[in-house]
Design an enzyme around this catalytic site. Structure first.
Site, mmCIF file in Angstrom:
data_model
loop_
_atom_site.group_PDB
_atom_site.id
_atom_site.type_symbol
_atom_site.label_atom_id
_atom_site.label_comp_id
_atom_site.label_asym_id
_atom_site.label_seq_id
_atom_site.Cartn_x
_atom_site.Cartn_y
_atom_site.Cartn_z
ATOM 1 N N ASN A 96 -11.670 -12.004 18.936
ATOM 2 C CA ASN A 96 -11.956 -13.218 18.177
ATOM 3 C C ASN A 96 -11.562 -14.480 18.939
ATOM 4 O O ASN A 96 -12.359 -15.406 19.088
ATOM 5 C CB ASN A 96 -11.227 -13.149 16.823
ATOM 6 C CG ASN A 96 -11.308 -14.460 16.074
ATOM 7 O OD1 ASN A 96 -10.440 -15.321 16.198
ATOM 8 N ND2 ASN A 96 -12.373 -14.645 15.318
ATOM 9 N N SER A 108 -6.592 -21.903 8.485
ATOM 10 C CA SER A 108 -6.229 -21.074 7.327
ATOM 11 C C SER A 108 -5.669 -21.959 6.219
ATOM 12 O O SER A 108 -5.958 -21.756 5.037
ATOM 13 C CB SER A 108 -5.179 -20.035 7.714
ATOM 14 O OG SER A 108 -5.784 -18.891 8.263
ATOM 15 N N ASP A 119 -5.359 -10.847 12.818
ATOM 16 C CA ASP A 119 -4.763 -10.940 14.157
ATOM 17 C C ASP A 119 -5.442 -9.801 14.927
ATOM 18 O O ASP A 119 -6.530 -9.343 14.533
ATOM 19 C CB ASP A 119 -3.226 -10.780 14.091
ATOM 20 C CG ASP A 119 -2.533 -11.123 15.418
ATOM 21 O OD1 ASP A 119 -2.335 -12.307 15.689
ATOM 22 O OD2 ASP A 119 -2.215 -10.210 16.202
ATOM 23 N N LYS A 121 4.655 -12.629 9.421
ATOM 24 C CA LYS A 121 3.700 -11.823 10.182
ATOM 25 C C LYS A 121 3.800 -10.388 9.689
ATOM 26 O O LYS A 121 4.824 -9.986 9.144
ATOM 27 C CB LYS A 121 4.036 -11.881 11.680
ATOM 28 C CG LYS A 121 2.889 -11.521 12.600
ATOM 29 C CD LYS A 121 1.918 -12.666 12.832
ATOM 30 C CE LYS A 121 0.706 -12.213 13.607
ATOM 31 N NZ LYS A 121 -0.112 -13.345 14.055
ATOM 32 N N GLN A 151 5.547 -17.912 14.671
ATOM 33 C CA GLN A 151 4.692 -18.480 13.625
ATOM 34 C C GLN A 151 5.402 -19.609 12.871
ATOM 35 O O GLN A 151 4.776 -20.593 12.480
ATOM 36 C CB GLN A 151 4.295 -17.361 12.660
ATOM 37 C CG GLN A 151 3.132 -17.695 11.762
ATOM 38 C CD GLN A 151 1.794 -17.506 12.451
ATOM 39 O OE1 GLN A 151 1.560 -16.505 13.090
ATOM 40 N NE2 GLN A 151 0.914 -18.481 12.317
HETATM 41 P P1 NDP Z 1 -8.811 -9.161 18.676
HETATM 42 O O1 NDP Z 1 -8.387 -7.830 18.198
HETATM 43 O O2 NDP Z 1 -10.034 -9.780 18.082
HETATM 44 O O3 NDP Z 1 -9.012 -9.147 20.252
HETATM 45 C C1 NDP Z 1 -7.976 -8.803 21.111
HETATM 46 C C2 NDP Z 1 -8.529 -8.694 22.514
HETATM 47 O O4 NDP Z 1 -7.448 -8.518 23.408
HETATM 48 C C3 NDP Z 1 -9.453 -7.498 22.705
HETATM 49 O O5 NDP Z 1 -10.414 -7.801 23.680
HETATM 50 C C4 NDP Z 1 -8.486 -6.427 23.192
HETATM 51 O O6 NDP Z 1 -9.095 -5.410 23.981
HETATM 52 C C5 NDP Z 1 -7.535 -7.233 24.040
HETATM 53 N N1 NDP Z 1 -6.225 -6.579 24.029
HETATM 54 C C6 NDP Z 1 -5.424 -6.342 22.956
HETATM 55 N N2 NDP Z 1 -4.317 -5.686 23.314
HETATM 56 C C7 NDP Z 1 -4.412 -5.514 24.647
HETATM 57 C C8 NDP Z 1 -3.586 -4.917 25.608
HETATM 58 N N3 NDP Z 1 -2.406 -4.354 25.272
HETATM 59 N N4 NDP Z 1 -4.012 -4.939 26.908
HETATM 60 C C9 NDP Z 1 -5.198 -5.532 27.222
HETATM 61 N N5 NDP Z 1 -6.022 -6.097 26.355
HETATM 62 C C10 NDP Z 1 -5.641 -6.092 25.093
HETATM 63 O O7 NDP Z 1 -7.543 -10.116 18.484
HETATM 64 P P2 NDP Z 1 -7.491 -11.707 18.443
HETATM 65 O O8 NDP Z 1 -8.518 -12.272 19.355
HETATM 66 O O9 NDP Z 1 -7.452 -12.124 17.019
HETATM 67 O O10 NDP Z 1 -6.021 -11.993 19.024
HETATM 68 C C11 NDP Z 1 -5.775 -12.187 20.434
HETATM 69 C C12 NDP Z 1 -4.439 -12.898 20.604
HETATM 70 O O11 NDP Z 1 -4.475 -14.176 19.938
HETATM 71 C C13 NDP Z 1 -3.212 -12.184 20.018
HETATM 72 O O12 NDP Z 1 -2.081 -12.462 20.814
HETATM 73 C C14 NDP Z 1 -3.042 -12.855 18.662
HETATM 74 O O13 NDP Z 1 -1.712 -12.738 18.171
HETATM 75 C C15 NDP Z 1 -3.391 -14.285 19.023
HETATM 76 N N6 NDP Z 1 -3.775 -15.143 17.907
HETATM 77 C C16 NDP Z 1 -4.815 -14.816 17.100
HETATM 78 C C17 NDP Z 1 -5.175 -15.656 16.067
HETATM 79 C C18 NDP Z 1 -6.388 -15.395 15.225
HETATM 80 O O14 NDP Z 1 -6.734 -16.282 14.432
HETATM 81 N N7 NDP Z 1 -7.062 -14.276 15.342
HETATM 82 C C19 NDP Z 1 -4.410 -16.875 15.757
HETATM 83 C C20 NDP Z 1 -3.379 -17.174 16.731
HETATM 84 C C21 NDP Z 1 -3.072 -16.315 17.744
HETATM 85 P P3 NDP Z 1 -9.341 -3.956 23.323
HETATM 86 O O15 NDP Z 1 -10.402 -4.158 22.306
HETATM 87 O O16 NDP Z 1 -9.745 -3.123 24.473
HETATM 88 O O17 NDP Z 1 -8.010 -3.550 22.727
#
Ligand code: NDP
Length: 448
Positions: free
Chosen positions: A244, A380, A169, A129, A114
């Site tokens: 997301n 943000s 996140d 974080k 970050q």
């Molecule tokens: P969400 O919780 O909204 O979605 C995460 C998605 O990834 C879900 O579909 C989830 O499936 C899947 N997932 C999570 N862990 C695992 C795993 N161990 N194996 C397989 N699938 C998995 O999170 P975000 O979309 O916010 O975040 C996704 C990524 O983006 C992360 O790495 C986060 O750090 C990064 N990120 C997010 C930001 C944000 O603004 N939200 C900003 C910058 C980076 P399930 O529901 O089945 O767990």
């Protein structure tokens, strides 16, 4: 005098020794340090003032107990974390992750990433974080609320709009941010909008923040393709995850003429050769909080593969948007064999180091997470700007700002990579450009 390579190897070993068992943190540090040799040669003052050693040590780490009561009246105990990593450029800024896999090593790796990501945006924000080993999946709204209230009851004393500003996140979306903000407001006795971002636009959130990480990732991929005289128009794309970042990556890809044919969650992969029906995914995931396998109940063209590997599916553009280390060298080789042209990391560190090497050797345009997904934190920061001047901008204006910021991030990576002898290598460009901005501020502040 110790040469630069030895010095970096020594710092890496120190990080491993001082942070035992934190493999994700070691991996993130190795990726950055691996790019810094030419920087230390050009700027010997960074070695003299031990900037690298200082940057690898978080400024502050908080670990706390989070007790709460479930719907059956049973007491549950989770562990909460906040790593305030580096405040050279501004207040600590970075999301909160609620997932059973969360431990100090994950939070530290995310905080470290970050710092450089935030620097790359060009905005005045430091890096941090946090999170907890709490799983919101299968919990009622009331349970999630009680957990968030207990979490914030401990965390609030470390936050403030000029101190530390968390966001969402994995596992932390609009619902959780609402509960967290409500408890902060109650405990602090003030309406301090700028203390959390990702708020609902009805009470201080920025329009486009929800969409920003995914939209920004697609803008970055679009820039990478343009640099090769290509575009997203007509390209077949695969996006992992269904959260997301994945949802708004799919939305913007479709708007720019690409076709996303697959997405996933931790239960498996949906493949829809006609193109993912995004409204259906949004309803299943954002409204009904269901599993992605239910998608095939509504779309005859789609198939669901339980525990399938999404990187088996041929595509020209791949955007991993689920979690760390989800795309390894074997996956990368399959993507290359299928003619993949560009990979943009929507998630943080989703590609293993060996996977990155495969893409580099094959000449695939590869955007690392700290550049590709920087649109989330940048928006943000735009939310903080609006909160500070009690303003709210239109969707169109905010999206235009986001696009400009992502174009700037791409340009910074591109120019820096070329300047240091690795044209087109966004990993080198992002790590060096982010590092130098933080290092210059640290030098200016003296030994603090
Ligand atoms: P969400 O919780 O909204 O979605 C995460 C998605 O990834 C879900 O579909 C989830 O499936 C899947 N997932 C999570 N862990 C695992 C795993 N161990 N194996 C397989 N699938 C998995 O999170 P975000 O979309 O916010 O975040 C996704 C990524 O983006 C992360 O790495 C986060 O750090 C990064 N990120 C997010 C930001 C944000 O603004 N939200 C900003 C910058 C980076 P399930 O529901 O089945 O767990």
């Amino acid at each position: 005098m110790v040469n630069v390579r030895e010095r970096l190897a020594h710092v890496q070993q120190q990080v491993i020794d001082r942070n035992p068992g934190e493999s994700e943190f070691h991996q993130a540090v190795a990726e950055v340090l691996g790019c810094l040799g030419p920087v230390l040669e050009r700027y010997p003052q960074y070695s003299e003032y031990k900037i690298i050693e200082r940057i690898c040590e978080p400024e502050r780490q908080v670990i706390f107990r989070v007790p709460w009561e479930d719907d059956r009246g049973e007491i549950q105990i989770n562990r909460g974390f906040r790593v305030q990593y580096n405040s050279a450029l501004g207040p600590y800024k970075g999301g909160l992750r609620f997932h059973p896999s969360v431990y100090l090593g994950i939070v530290k790796f995310l905080g470290f990433e970050q710092v450089f990501k935030n620097a790359l945006t060009g905005m005045p924000i430091g890096g941090g974080k946090g999170g907890a080993d709490f799983d919101p999946k299968g919990k009622s709204d009331a349970e999630v609320m009680r957990f968030c209230q207990s979490f914030m009851t401990e965390l609030y004393r470390y936050l403030g709009e000029y101190i530390d500003v968390p966001a969402g996140d994995i596992g932390v979306g609009g619902r959780e941010i609402g509960f967290l903000f409500g408890q902060y407001k109650r405990l602090s006795g003030k309406y301090e909008s700028g203390v959390l971002t990702g708020k609902n636009p009805a009470w201080g959130g920025a329009l486009v923040r929800r969409e920003s990480t995914g939209y920004g990732a697609v803008f970055f991929v679009d820039e990478m393709l343009r640099a090769r005289d290509q575009s997203l128009e007509g390209k077949t794309c695969v996006v992992s995850g269904a959260g997301n970042v994945a949802i708004y990556t799919i939305e913007k890809t479709h708007q720019l003429g690409g076709k996303v044919v697959a997405c996933s969650d931790s239960g498996g992969v949906v493949y829809d050769p006609e193109g993912i029906d995004l409204e259906l995914v949004k309803r299943l995931k954002e409204v009904e909080r269901r599993r992605i396998k239910d998608y095939v109940d509504y779309r005859r063209t789609a198939v669901f593969r339980e525990e399938g590997n999404i990187w088996d599916i041929p595509c020209q553009v791949a955007i991993p948007a689920a979690t760390q280390n989800e795309l390894d060298a074997a996956d990368a080789r399959r993507l290359v064999a299928h003619g993949c042209l560009a990979v943009g990391e929507g998630a943080n560190m989703p590609t293993t180091p060996a996977g990155i090497r495969v893409f580099e050797e094959a000449g695939v345009a590869f955007g690392p997470g700290k550049a590709t997904n920087a649109g989330g934190v940048a928006t943000s920061a735009l939310e903080m700007q609006q909160n500070a001047c009690r303003d709210s901008w239109t969707f169109q204006y905010t999206e235009t700002r986001l696009r400009e910021i992502m174009t700037g991030v791409h340009q910074r990576c591109w120019d820096t990579a070329a300047e240091f002898g690795h044209p087109g290598n966004y990993v080198v460009g992002a790590n060096i450009a982010g590092f130098v901005r933080v290092a210059e501020a640290m030098l200016a502040f003296g030994l603090v």
